[in-house]
Each structure stands twice: as C-alpha cells, then as structure tokens.
Design a protein around this motif. Structure first.
Motif, PDB file in Angstrom:
ATOM      1  N   LYS A 188      -7.586  11.951  -1.679  1.00 16.50           N
ATOM      2  CA  LYS A 188      -8.164  11.797  -0.572  1.00 16.50           C
ATOM      3  C   LYS A 188      -7.447  10.390   0.382  1.00 16.50           C
ATOM      4  O   LYS A 188      -7.241  10.589   1.380  1.00 16.50           O
ATOM      5  CB  LYS A 188      -9.114  12.748  -0.247  1.00 16.50           C
ATOM      6  CG  LYS A 188      -9.923  12.015   1.589  1.00 16.50           C
ATOM      7  CD  LYS A 188     -11.158  12.346   1.551  1.00 16.50           C
ATOM      8  CE  LYS A 188     -12.205  12.920   3.277  1.00 16.50           C
ATOM      9  NZ  LYS A 188     -11.773  11.231   3.528  1.00 16.50           N
ATOM     10  N   SER A 189      -8.690   9.691  -0.005  1.00 17.82           N
ATOM     11  CA  SER A 189      -7.862   8.041   0.075  1.00 17.82           C
ATOM     12  C   SER A 189      -6.621   7.731   0.087  1.00 17.82           C
ATOM     13  O   SER A 189      -6.408   7.189   1.205  1.00 17.82           O
ATOM     14  CB  SER A 189      -8.681   7.494  -1.114  1.00 17.82           C
ATOM     15  OG  SER A 189      -8.282   7.157  -2.483  1.00 17.82           O
ATOM     16  N   LEU A 190      -5.602   8.329  -0.786  1.00 16.27           N
ATOM     17  CA  LEU A 190      -4.026   7.970  -0.119  1.00 16.27           C
ATOM     18  C   LEU A 190      -3.486   8.965   0.914  1.00 16.27           C
ATOM     19  O   LEU A 190      -3.281   8.300   1.789  1.00 16.27           O
ATOM     20  CB  LEU A 190      -3.363   8.729  -1.455  1.00 16.27           C
ATOM     21  CG  LEU A 190      -1.657   8.276  -1.204  1.00 16.27           C
ATOM     22  CD1 LEU A 190      -1.254   6.862  -0.941  1.00 16.27           C
ATOM     23  CD2 LEU A 190      -0.760   8.713  -2.059  1.00 16.27           C
ATOM     24  N   VAL A 191      -4.258  10.277   1.450  1.00 15.48           N
ATOM     25  CA  VAL A 191      -3.665  10.350   1.885  1.00 15.48           C
ATOM     26  C   VAL A 191      -3.793  10.212   3.697  1.00 15.48           C
ATOM     27  O   VAL A 191      -3.455   9.923   4.268  1.00 15.48           O
ATOM     28  CB  VAL A 191      -4.724  11.666   1.874  1.00 15.48           C
ATOM     29  CG1 VAL A 191      -3.946  13.183   3.255  1.00 15.48           C
ATOM     30  CG2 VAL A 191      -3.944  12.838   0.210  1.00 15.48           C
ATOM     31  N   ASP A 192      -5.666   9.852   3.687  1.00 15.18           N
ATOM     32  CA  ASP A 192      -6.328   9.024   4.341  1.00 15.18           C
ATOM     33  C   ASP A 192      -4.934   7.972   5.422  1.00 15.18           C
ATOM     34  O   ASP A 192      -5.080   7.695   6.163  1.00 15.18           O
ATOM     35  CB  ASP A 192      -7.578   8.888   5.158  1.00 15.18           C
ATOM     36  CG  ASP A 192      -7.889  10.172   4.256  1.00 15.18           C
ATOM     37  OD1 ASP A 192      -7.891  11.170   5.331  1.00 15.18           O
ATOM     38  OD2 ASP A 192      -9.534   9.855   4.414  1.00 15.18           O
ATOM     39  N   SER A 193      -4.870   7.339   4.396  1.00  7.52           N
ATOM     40  CA  SER A 193      -4.113   5.296   4.082  1.00  7.52           C
ATOM     41  C   SER A 193      -2.473   6.098   5.141  1.00  7.52           C
ATOM     42  O   SER A 193      -2.049   4.594   5.612  1.00  7.52           O
ATOM     43  CB  SER A 193      -4.027   4.852   2.646  1.00  7.52           C
ATOM     44  OG  SER A 193      -3.254   3.755   3.434  1.00  7.52           O
ATOM     45  N   VAL A 194      -1.814   7.063   4.054  1.00 12.61           N
ATOM     46  CA  VAL A 194      -0.862   7.088   4.682  1.00 12.61           C
ATOM     47  C   VAL A 194      -1.180   7.634   5.905  1.00 12.61           C
ATOM     48  O   VAL A 194      -0.587   7.930   7.056  1.00 12.61           O
ATOM     49  CB  VAL A 194      -0.123   8.937   3.679  1.00 12.61           C
ATOM     50  CG1 VAL A 194       1.440   9.159   4.679  1.00 12.61           C
ATOM     51  CG2 VAL A 194       0.381   7.936   2.316  1.00 12.61           C
ATOM     52  N   VAL A 195      -2.002   8.814   6.784  1.00 13.17           N
ATOM     53  CA  VAL A 195      -1.765   9.050   7.688  1.00 13.17           C
ATOM     54  C   VAL A 195      -2.113   8.152   8.781  1.00 13.17           C
ATOM     55  O   VAL A 195      -1.047   8.287  10.150  1.00 13.17           O
ATOM     56  CB  VAL A 195      -3.136  10.279   7.755  1.00 13.17           C
ATOM     57  CG1 VAL A 195      -3.704  10.873   9.152  1.00 13.17           C
ATOM     58  CG2 VAL A 195      -2.380  11.520   6.980  1.00 13.17           C
ATOM     59  N   LYS A 196      -3.130   6.891   8.218  1.00 10.61           N
ATOM     60  CA  LYS A 196      -3.241   5.960   9.009  1.00 10.61           C
ATOM     61  C   LYS A 196      -1.944   5.249   8.944  1.00 10.61           C
ATOM     62  O   LYS A 196      -1.771   4.556  10.653  1.00 10.61           O
ATOM     63  CB  LYS A 196      -4.540   5.344   8.817  1.00 10.61           C
ATOM     64  CG  LYS A 196      -5.321   4.180   9.310  1.00 10.61           C
ATOM     65  CD  LYS A 196      -6.299   3.549   8.691  1.00 10.61           C
ATOM     66  CE  LYS A 196      -5.544   2.894   7.775  1.00 10.61           C
ATOM     67  NZ  LYS A 196      -6.886   1.999   7.152  1.00 10.61           N
ATOM     68  N   ASN A 197      -1.623   4.796   8.656  1.00  8.66           N
ATOM     69  CA  ASN A 197      -0.263   3.937   8.666  1.00  8.66           C
ATOM     70  C   ASN A 197       1.289   4.664   9.428  1.00  8.66           C
ATOM     71  O   ASN A 197       1.563   3.389   9.481  1.00  8.66           O
ATOM     72  CB  ASN A 197      -0.223   3.346   7.596  1.00  8.66           C
ATOM     73  CG  ASN A 197      -0.830   2.369   6.763  1.00  8.66           C
ATOM     74  OD1 ASN A 197      -1.738   1.723   7.201  1.00  8.66           O
ATOM     75  ND2 ASN A 197      -1.645   2.372   5.747  1.00  8.66           N
ATOM     76  N   LEU A 198       1.452   5.773   9.380  1.00  7.65           N
ATOM     77  CA  LEU A 198       2.596   6.027   9.328  1.00  7.65           C
ATOM     78  C   LEU A 198       2.529   6.321  10.871  1.00  7.65           C
ATOM     79  O   LEU A 198       1.950   6.808  12.144  1.00  7.65           O
ATOM     80  CB  LEU A 198       2.436   7.937   8.967  1.00  7.65           C
ATOM     81  CG  LEU A 198       4.025   9.079   9.457  1.00  7.65           C
ATOM     82  CD1 LEU A 198       4.465   8.308   8.295  1.00  7.65           C
ATOM     83  CD2 LEU A 198       3.536  10.473   8.958  1.00  7.65           C
ATOM     84  N   SER A 199       3.644   5.375  11.719  1.00  6.53           N
ATOM     85  CA  SER A 199       4.421   6.168  13.212  1.00  6.53           C
ATOM     86  C   SER A 199       3.815   6.800  13.765  1.00  6.53           C
ATOM     87  O   SER A 199       4.332   8.183  12.794  1.00  6.53           O
ATOM     88  CB  SER A 199       5.596   5.071  12.665  1.00  6.53           C
ATOM     89  OG  SER A 199       6.070   5.425  12.737  1.00  6.53           O
ATOM     90  N   LEU A 200       3.732   7.057  14.404  1.00  3.39           N
ATOM     91  CA  LEU A 200       3.791   8.584  15.886  1.00  3.39           C
ATOM     92  C   LEU A 200       5.311   8.847  15.660  1.00  3.39           C
ATOM     93  O   LEU A 200       6.220   7.956  15.413  1.00  3.39           O
ATOM     94  CB  LEU A 200       4.174   7.910  16.820  1.00  3.39           C
ATOM     95  CG  LEU A 200       3.635   9.543  17.921  1.00  3.39           C
ATOM     96  CD1 LEU A 200       2.354  10.436  17.551  1.00  3.39           C
ATOM     97  CD2 LEU A 200       3.096   8.980  19.762  1.00  3.39           C
TER      98      LEU A 200
END
Length: 292
Positions: free
Chosen positions: A204-216
């Motif tokens: 979950k921590s990696l998924v949240d980090s990917v989502v947060k840092n991924l550009s629109l």
C-alpha cells in the motif's frame, strides 16, 4: 503525453524496426498484426528461451560485451531476495540528476524491479528524446551489469540503481526535476508463501507513493505470469479508483478479456520473464492505469 507508434512494412528486417512518435495517443500503441506475425515466424525457429531473449533484443548487440575481460555476461544471482532484510531498509542516496541524465527535465519512466535491464535499455535506445528511464533493482550484480551496458552503448537517458523500491521510491522520485509519467512493475518476485506476501514489492505504501507522484495523465503498467500476484497488484491499484482509471475505459484501442486483463502487450517489447513464461505456455496478466 507522447505515445509510441510502430511504423513497419509487411516484412520488416529481423533487428531493425521503424519507430516514430505521435501525439495522437496518450499511451503506448499496440503492435500491428504484420509485426506480430513476423516475430512469431522467427520465434518458431528458436525453441530455447535464451535464444528468444537474444532475438527479442538483437539490435542492442549486448553479446558484443560478453567477451573475455568484460565480466558481465551471464551473471549468477539469487532468484529471490528478502527486501525486509536489514541490508535493504535504508533509502538510497538521491543522485545528482544532471550527472545521471543529459536532460534531467524530460519526463521520467521508472521500472520497478527492472531485472537484467534489457527491457529498459531497449526503450531508452529506441526512444531517446521522449523520456528518461530509471531502473530500480534489488540485486546489485544485475545493476552493475546494466550500468556497464549503458556505458558501452553510450546512452545518456537511462540509469540503474541498486535500491529497494518499496523504501526508496518515495525518496527518489520527488527529487527528480521533471514529471513522472510512467511506472512499470513487470513480473515482480512472487514470494508464493502467504507468510512471505509482506515481501512483495507492491504494498500500500508504494501504491500511494506512485499515485501521489505520478503526473496527471501518467500511467502505471502491471504484469505477472502468476495469477495470484497479478490479482494482488490489481486489487491494490483498483483501490485507488478515485484517481486511477483502467486504460480500456479511457482509450478504445485497448481491449480486455472477460476477466479484465489486457489482450495486447502495450509496451512494444517483452521482458525476459515474459518470454520465458510464454514459452512454457503461461498466460501473462496485464493491467494498465492512467491518472485522471
């Protein structure tokens, strides 16, 4: 976001494919039928997966660097690594991006668990102007060999790092000057035993980090030849449906089977594990998301 388009004749040469960029797609385009048929005819002449790997990546000419003194040919590595080991708990040092990439403002693709690196090197060689490519791998011998290949090929848009992505992704990516536009997690270590599921890279921590840092408009590509692993990854990314949509809901060029797995490889090149698994008759389960 730029997408990849294949431009090929009905009978392309074995190791030279005409490639071009287009703004008409927000994602990697599918490989046309003539090229798929041509590759299939080549693969039918090779019965061993190492031969198929060499064929898939023939235009990289990596065998030229296997000779005496190179010490980078077929390295012996542990197949699976425990990422919870004390040696992997510290985040890696953020590099000086301007020393790593010739243009650190380009969009970034991160391949988590990049293995041998051939897949990412192929993309970096064929599409040098579109992105920078960062490979994160927990097995240091593979990173050392990948970096040797990058140096020998003279590529300035790709870098490999010895890192535990679950720990280091959040540390590295926010420090990168350009936008994060693509993350791939392709056939990660399955860690079959239930008590070892906590070792899997997709947490979950990696998924949240990917989502947060991924550009629109940025994308995430997942795949595995192990259904349980594919379902685990799918469920964790599906849980972020507030910001991630599966690609077939956004682009009619992408179609899925009855279970929701992509029917085509969206990347234009197969990973080594993908080649081995398909030779053994395994199905490759693929998902692709876009941030909206």
């Amino acid at each position: 976001m730029l997408g990849l388009r294949w431009n090929c004749s009905a009978s392309p040469p074995s190791s030279r494919f005409a490639l071009c960029f287009t703004k008409s797609s927000s994602s990697f385009a599918l490989i046309p039928a003539p090229l798929r048929a041509f590759r299939a005819s080549c693969w039918s002449q090779c019965s061993r997966s190492p031969n198929l790997v060499e064929l898939e990546y023939a235009d990289l000419n990596l065998k030229d660097f296997y000779g005496a003194g190179c010490q980078v040919g077929h390295v012996r590595i542990r197949q699976h690594v425990n990422p919870l080991s004390s040696s992997f708990v510290a985040p890696v040092k953020v590099p000086e991006w301007k020393q790593v990439f010739s243009n650190p403002s380009l969009p970034l693709m991160v391949d988590i668990g990049c293995g041998s690196g051939r897949f990412l090197i192929w993309l970096a060689k064929h599409f040098p102007e579109s992105r920078n490519y960062l490979g994160l791998e927990i097995r240091n011998k593979l990173v050392q060999r990948s970096q040797f290949w990058v140096k020998e090929l003279g590529l300035k848009n790709i870098h490999f790092m010895f890192a535990n992505a679950t720990i280091s992704f959040e540390h590295l990516v926010p420090a990168y000057p350009g936008p994060l536009t693509l993350v791939s997690i392709l056939c990660p270590d399955p860690h079959f035993k239930k008590r070892h599921h906590k070792r899997r890279v997709v947490q979950k921590s990696l998924v949240d980090s990917v989502v947060k840092n991924l550009s629109l408009g940025g994308q995430v590509i997942l795949q595995s030849d192990v259904l349980d692993v594919a379902l685990d990854m799918r469920d964790q990314f599906d849980a972020r449906a507030d910001v991630l949509k599966h690609i077939d809901a956004l682009d009619a060029n992408f179609t899925c089977d009855a279970q929701g797995w992509l029917l085509e490889n969206p990347m234009g090149i197969r990973t080594e594990r993908e080649i081995h698994a398909e030779l053994e008759g395994a199905k490759i389960y693929k998902r692709m998301y876009q941030k909206v």
